[in-house]
Motif scaffolding. Structure first.
Motif, short mmCIF file in Angstrom:
data_model
loop_
_atom_site.label_atom_id
_atom_site.label_comp_id
_atom_site.label_asym_id
_atom_site.label_seq_id
_atom_site.Cartn_x
_atom_site.Cartn_y
_atom_site.Cartn_z
N ALA A 1 31.30 55.09 -37.83
CA ALA A 1 30.84 55.50 -36.50
C ALA A 1 30.13 54.34 -35.81
O ALA A 1 29.61 53.43 -36.47
N ASP A 2 30.10 54.35 -34.49
CA ASP A 2 29.29 53.40 -33.72
C ASP A 2 27.87 53.95 -33.66
O ASP A 2 27.67 55.15 -33.42
N VAL A 3 26.87 53.09 -33.88
CA VAL A 3 25.48 53.52 -33.85
C VAL A 3 24.65 52.52 -33.04
O VAL A 3 25.07 51.40 -32.80
N LYS A 4 23.46 52.95 -32.64
CA LYS A 4 22.49 52.08 -31.98
C LYS A 4 21.18 52.25 -32.75
O LYS A 4 20.85 53.35 -33.19
N VAL A 5 20.44 51.16 -32.91
CA VAL A 5 19.16 51.21 -33.60
C VAL A 5 18.10 50.79 -32.60
O VAL A 5 18.23 49.75 -31.95
N VAL A 6 17.04 51.60 -32.46
CA VAL A 6 15.95 51.31 -31.52
C VAL A 6 14.66 51.19 -32.32
O VAL A 6 14.28 52.12 -33.03
N ARG A 7 13.98 50.05 -32.25
CA ARG A 7 12.70 49.87 -32.93
C ARG A 7 11.63 50.56 -32.09
O ARG A 7 11.51 50.32 -30.90
N ILE A 8 10.83 51.43 -32.73
CA ILE A 8 9.82 52.18 -31.99
C ILE A 8 8.39 51.80 -32.36
O ILE A 8 7.44 52.38 -31.84
N SER A 9 8.22 50.83 -33.27
CA SER A 9 6.88 50.34 -33.61
C SER A 9 6.98 48.86 -33.93
O SER A 9 8.07 48.32 -34.13
N GLU A 10 5.83 48.20 -33.98
CA GLU A 10 5.80 46.79 -34.33
C GLU A 10 6.11 46.66 -35.82
O GLU A 10 5.71 47.49 -36.62
N PRO A 11 6.83 45.61 -36.20
CA PRO A 11 7.11 45.39 -37.63
C PRO A 11 5.82 45.11 -38.40
O PRO A 11 4.87 44.56 -37.84
N ALA A 12 5.82 45.48 -39.68
CA ALA A 12 4.70 45.16 -40.55
C ALA A 12 4.68 43.65 -40.78
O ALA A 12 5.71 42.99 -40.66
N GLU A 13 3.54 43.12 -41.13
CA GLU A 13 3.44 41.69 -41.46
C GLU A 13 4.34 41.40 -42.64
O GLU A 13 4.49 42.22 -43.54
N GLU A 14 4.96 40.22 -42.67
CA GLU A 14 5.86 39.84 -43.75
C GLU A 14 5.14 39.95 -45.08
O GLU A 14 4.01 39.49 -45.21
N GLY A 15 5.79 40.59 -46.04
CA GLY A 15 5.18 40.75 -47.37
C GLY A 15 4.50 42.10 -47.54
O GLY A 15 4.24 42.51 -48.66
N ASP A 16 4.21 42.83 -46.46
CA ASP A 16 3.53 44.13 -46.57
C ASP A 16 4.41 45.18 -47.24
O ASP A 16 3.90 46.05 -47.92
N ASN A 17 5.74 45.12 -47.04
CA ASN A 17 6.63 46.14 -47.58
C ASN A 17 7.39 45.70 -48.81
O ASN A 17 8.36 46.30 -49.19
N GLU A 18 6.98 44.62 -49.44
CA GLU A 18 7.70 44.13 -50.61
C GLU A 18 7.01 44.53 -51.88
O GLU A 18 5.90 44.85 -51.96
#
Length: 52
Positions: free
Chosen positions: A35-52
């Motif tokens: 399917a064709d999709v669209k992605v919309v970011r709704i918040s600021e990204p976490a600082e690099e390394g926060d989600n690893e």
């Protein structure tokens, strides 16, 4: 300032972007494959390394 978008579609999915190698991805249902999709970011990204 928040932007507003109007998108016509079939379904909406709330998800979280997760690390994937040197990139990131959002998991969607298998039935969406091809399917064709669209992605919309709704918040600021976490600082690099926060989600690893």
């Amino acid at each position: 300032m928040e932007n507003r978008f109007e998108i016509k579609g079939e379904e909406i999915l709330d998800g979280e972007v997760k690390a994937f190698g040197n990139s990131a991805h959002v998991t969607v249902p298998k039935r969406w494959r091809g399917a064709d999709v669209k992605v919309v970011r709704i918040s600021e990204p976490a600082e690099e390394g926060d989600n690893e």
